[in-house]
Design an enzyme around this catalytic site. Structure first.
Site, mmCIF file in Angstrom:
data_model
loop_
_atom_site.group_PDB
_atom_site.id
_atom_site.type_symbol
_atom_site.label_atom_id
_atom_site.label_comp_id
_atom_site.label_asym_id
_atom_site.label_seq_id
_atom_site.Cartn_x
_atom_site.Cartn_y
_atom_site.Cartn_z
ATOM 1 N N ASP A 99 2.701 -3.058 -1.233
ATOM 2 C CA ASP A 99 2.265 -3.817 -2.394
ATOM 3 C C ASP A 99 0.761 -3.633 -2.505
ATOM 4 O OD1 ASP A 99 1.613 -5.648 -4.323
ATOM 5 O OD2 ASP A 99 1.954 -7.406 -3.056
ATOM 6 N N ASP A 101 -2.405 -4.564 -4.908
ATOM 7 C CA ASP A 101 -2.803 -5.404 -6.010
ATOM 8 C C ASP A 101 -4.278 -5.190 -6.276
ATOM 9 O OD1 ASP A 101 -1.340 -7.674 -7.442
ATOM 10 O OD2 ASP A 101 -3.363 -8.457 -7.132
ATOM 11 N N ASP A 304 -1.225 -4.178 1.006
ATOM 12 C CA ASP A 304 -1.235 -5.565 1.451
ATOM 13 C C ASP A 304 -0.428 -5.701 2.738
ATOM 14 O OD1 ASP A 304 -1.969 -8.291 0.982
ATOM 15 O OD2 ASP A 304 0.136 -8.672 0.565
#
Ligand code: SF4
Lengths: 411, 346
Positions: A99, A101, A304
């Protein structure tokens, strides 16, 4: 914001989402009957989780009846995904998830939404090309990419070889990507290269050597990082380049000037040829460690950590809508990723270009569908797709009198 | 050949094809040798971990060796103790590595395939990184971190020696995961004596390690956090890095020197990796001269290694103050035992 307006706004969004789910837009993960599902409703409250759906039809029925703001499924496979506790579920394995972001990008707060989306895409491409497909050798077929619906991307790895990796091992992969725990001795060291004898005294001269750029793993990667750093450096104006060089240990103004001169003389190709074969003689030996640190900084990827190491986490379902933007969670191939522009491509076709009236308490400047919108505080007529985005973000409410326009979905 | 590697599927197939149940084997006089051998293996794994590796030449010896393995596993399962399982897994995996180290590269590669590892060989050995990660799960040194491996196209390049260590790790995980097996009353009865002996040995060992005195140091005065960390280390379960740091620095702070701490840790099965000599040297200031102080309670809490404070904890903010306070209190406790803080709560 009036309670009534808020209600009307939520009703509008709910019915729009319900309409969207009529189009059968979901991309269900493989073995979805073994996954746990979770939902958050527009009304807020807890995540409704510990739900399992044996059949696609039951899942659609559930989603259409609740019209949830967010839809998730577990990365994990369970014996009994619907069991109320983790222990009873019986963990069988899990996809490996990455992930990324926007908040992993340095300085993202100052970029503006389109800018941060672009920057994060660059990082995702690097994560995939350099690390996941590059070093770790995953095949593109085993990799599903998705725009998260907000500020980032998810990568689902469905290579059975990684299913049974536990948290600790997944963290090792994250460390690999983020350059954490690298043994600096491996990527650069002082080594003797000549002995000189003066008047009976022997002195060993040392120099700093780095690995070949073609070496596997982080050895080659660090060298390539140093090379890339020097390349960007040589494109900077002289003053800035010298300033950057002075950050290295043991490099003063004179030394920096000299190195800069050497870099110019060697040219980009010449510099690269030397660095990539492990030569750094034009730097003082004492600066080696800080050069290596630069290289690592330049070569590392981002992702992440908790998302990847948590083997029981829920992740957004592809094809579902993100309740905080109204965008859809778009599945992408690596090829599609290059040209993907969330502000156009993640807007469901169902959202109209027709204008509706919304109330925006604050001035708003935003891009969408290739247009820039400049909204004053107060009432504004905007295309429905923008209205949905703003309402989902909580930046707008439906202007009074608009509530009746939306047809209430099935409840 | 099978007798050397009784954990391979082929070996168990061979045994199955003989058509004898384990109960029958245990009863059979002809298998007395195998049974003794099994017993020997389990006791040695508990004591030194260094299993003998005699050459197997006569076919009778091979047969015994072949049967000794499943019997040893049954025995370990009858005892059903986690510590024994780990000791046994460690010793068996170590023996397997020593044996494999004398084989050719081809054999080694074939054996790794038989064990389900995704390995290749072209010059060096190459192992898929996912198998590498699983197999090195219990090796925590930085030389085993994935980032420090030459990884190319999904495979980790390994020298023969390192490859052997990885295979050993894989076997150790597998043995640990497989045991204890289910045992029935017949088997339990057959091993009754050995089981009692092993239980006694285990108890002795524990009391030796958890005795009141560690020289002048009293383990009973440890705060709950340190007591738990020590117990975990002694049970040779993995302790997180901050946990190891906290424990070693704490023990150092209360007056144990490098040698004493080293000795305590050396009794742990996989001492090699669980707390390295280097770490102890480092924390006790042998290397840099810097002596580290154990972290305070708030830090312990944020690392998640404070098992929840007891009553005395509420009066202090540092594990060291806990120890000092309790030592003082237990000093007076000799006269008035009723004063002892209630430890029974934990
Ligand atoms: S409160 Fe402090 S001394 Fe007590 S267990 Fe927690 S960390 Fe240890």
């Amino acid at each position: 914001m009036g309670e009534e307006k808020r209600e009307a706004t939520l009703r509008y969004l709910r019915s729009k989402f319900a309409q969207y789910y009529q189009t059968r837009p979901l991309h269900l993960p493989p073995r979805f009957g073994r996954r746990e599902f979770g939902f958050i409703l527009f009304e807020g409250g807890f995540v409704l989780r510990h739900l399992g759906f044996p059949k696609e039809a039951t899942l659609y029925r559930y989603i259409r009846s609740k019209s949830p703001a967010h839809v998730y499924h577990s990365a994990a496979y369970y014996e009994t995904p619907g069991a109320p506790t983790m222990a009873e579920k019986g963990w069988m394995g899990a996809d490996l998830i990455f992930d990324l972001d926007a908040d992993h990008i340095p300085g993202w707060q100052k970029m503006g939404y389109p800018g941060m989306l672009e920057a994060v895409k660059g990082q995702v491409i690097r994560l995939i090309d350099d690390f996941l497909v590059g070093d770790l050798g995953f095949r593109e077929d085993d990799l599903r990419i998705a725009f998260s619906g907000a500020r980032g991307y998810h990568i689902h790895i469905r290579d059975p070889r990684v299913f049974t990796l536990e948290s600790h091992e997944r963290r090792e992969i994250v460390d690999y990507i983020t350059g954490t725990g690298l043994d600096l001795q491996l990527v650069g060291r002082r080594e003797p290269f000549e002995e000189r004898t003066f008047g009976g005294q022997t002195r060993t001269l040392k120099r700093f050597r780095i690995p070949m750029a073609s070496d596997p793993g982080w050895r080659g990667r660090t060298t390539r990082g140093i090379s890339q750093w020097l390349e960007t450096l040589s494109e900077l104006p002289e003053e800035q380049a010298i300033e950057a060089l002075r950050q290295l240990e043991g490099v003063g103004p004179k030394r920096a000037q000299k190195i800069y001169g050497t870099l110019q003389r060697l040219g980009t190709d010449g510099t690269r040829a030397r660095v990539e074969t492990g030569h750094l003689e034009f730097f003082p030996p004492g600066s080696g460690a800080s050069l290596v640190a630069q290289g690592v900084e330049y070569a590392k990827g981002a992702t992440d950590e908790p998302v990847s190491s948590d083997t029981k986490r829920l992740i957004r379902l592809m094809g579902s809508l993100h309740g905080k933007t109204g965008f859809s969670v778009v599945p992408l191939t690596r090829e599609e990723l290059d040209a993907f522009d969330p502000l156009t491509d993640a807007v469901p076709a169902l959202y109209e270009h027709e204008k509706i009236r919304v109330e925006t308490p604050q001035a708003i400047v935003t891009d969408m569908m290739g247009e820039t919108f400049n909204l004053e505080p107060g009432q504004n007529s905007v295309p429905e797709y923008l209205a949905i985005f703003l309402m989902c973000r909580g930046m707008a409410t439906l202007a009074s009198g608009m509530a009746g326009d939306a047809t209430e979905g099935p409840t | 050949m099978l007798a050397m590697y009784p954990f391979l599927a082929e070996a168990s197939r061979y045994i199955r094809d003989q058509g004898l149940s384990l109960e029958e084997v245990l009863d059979h006089r002809a298998f007395q040798g195998a049974r003794n051998w099994a017993r020997e293996r389990v006791f040695t794994s508990l004591e030194t971990g260094d299993l003998p590796n005699p050459p197997l030449s006569r076919s009778a010896e091979c047969l015994e060796a072949l049967y000794a393995y499943p019997l040893a596993r049954i025995l370990v399962s009858c005892v059903g103790d986690g510590f024994l399982v780990r000791r046994f897994a460690l010793a068996e995996a170590d023996l397997a590595r020593r044996r494999l180290s004398r084989e050719s590269d081809d054999f080694l590669l074939a054996a790794s395939h038989a064990l389900g590892l995704d390995a290749l060989r072209d010059g060096a050995f190459r192992l898929h990184f996912s198998d590498f990660l699983r197999a090195t799960r219990q090796l925590r040194g930085k030389e085993w971190k994935l980032i420090n491996q030459p990884v190319r196209e999904g495979f980790v390049l390994l020298s023969r020696d390192r490859f052997l260590r990885v295979v050993e790790g894989h076997l150790r995980n597998r043995f640990e995961a497989e045991l204890p097996l289910e045992v029935n009353p017949t088997l339990l009865r057959a091993f009754e004596e050995e089981v009692i002996e092993l239980h006694t040995a285990l108890r002795d060992r524990r009391s030796r390690l958890q005795g009141e005195d560690l020289g002048t140091i009293r383990v009973t005065n440890f705060p709950p956090c340190m007591e738990k960390l020590l117990a975990t280390v002694l049970a040779s379960e993995n302790v997180s890095h901050p946990g190891r740091f906290a424990l070693v620095s704490f023990m150092n702070n209360i007056g144990l020197g490098f040698d004493e701490i080293y000795q305590i840790f050396a009794s742990v099965p996989d001492f090699r990796e669980s707390v390295t000599r280097y770490q102890i040297e480092h924390i006790t200031g042998q290397i840099s001269g810097t002596v580290y102080t154990a972290p305070e309670c708030s830090t312990m809490k944020s690392y998640g290694i404070c098992p929840g404070p007891d009553r005395l904890c509420e009066t202090i903010t540092h594990p060291l103050s806990y120890y000092r306070k309790k030592t003082r209190m237990s000093g007076t406790a000799k006269k008035a035992p009723a004063d002892r803080p209630a430890k029974a709560a934990s």
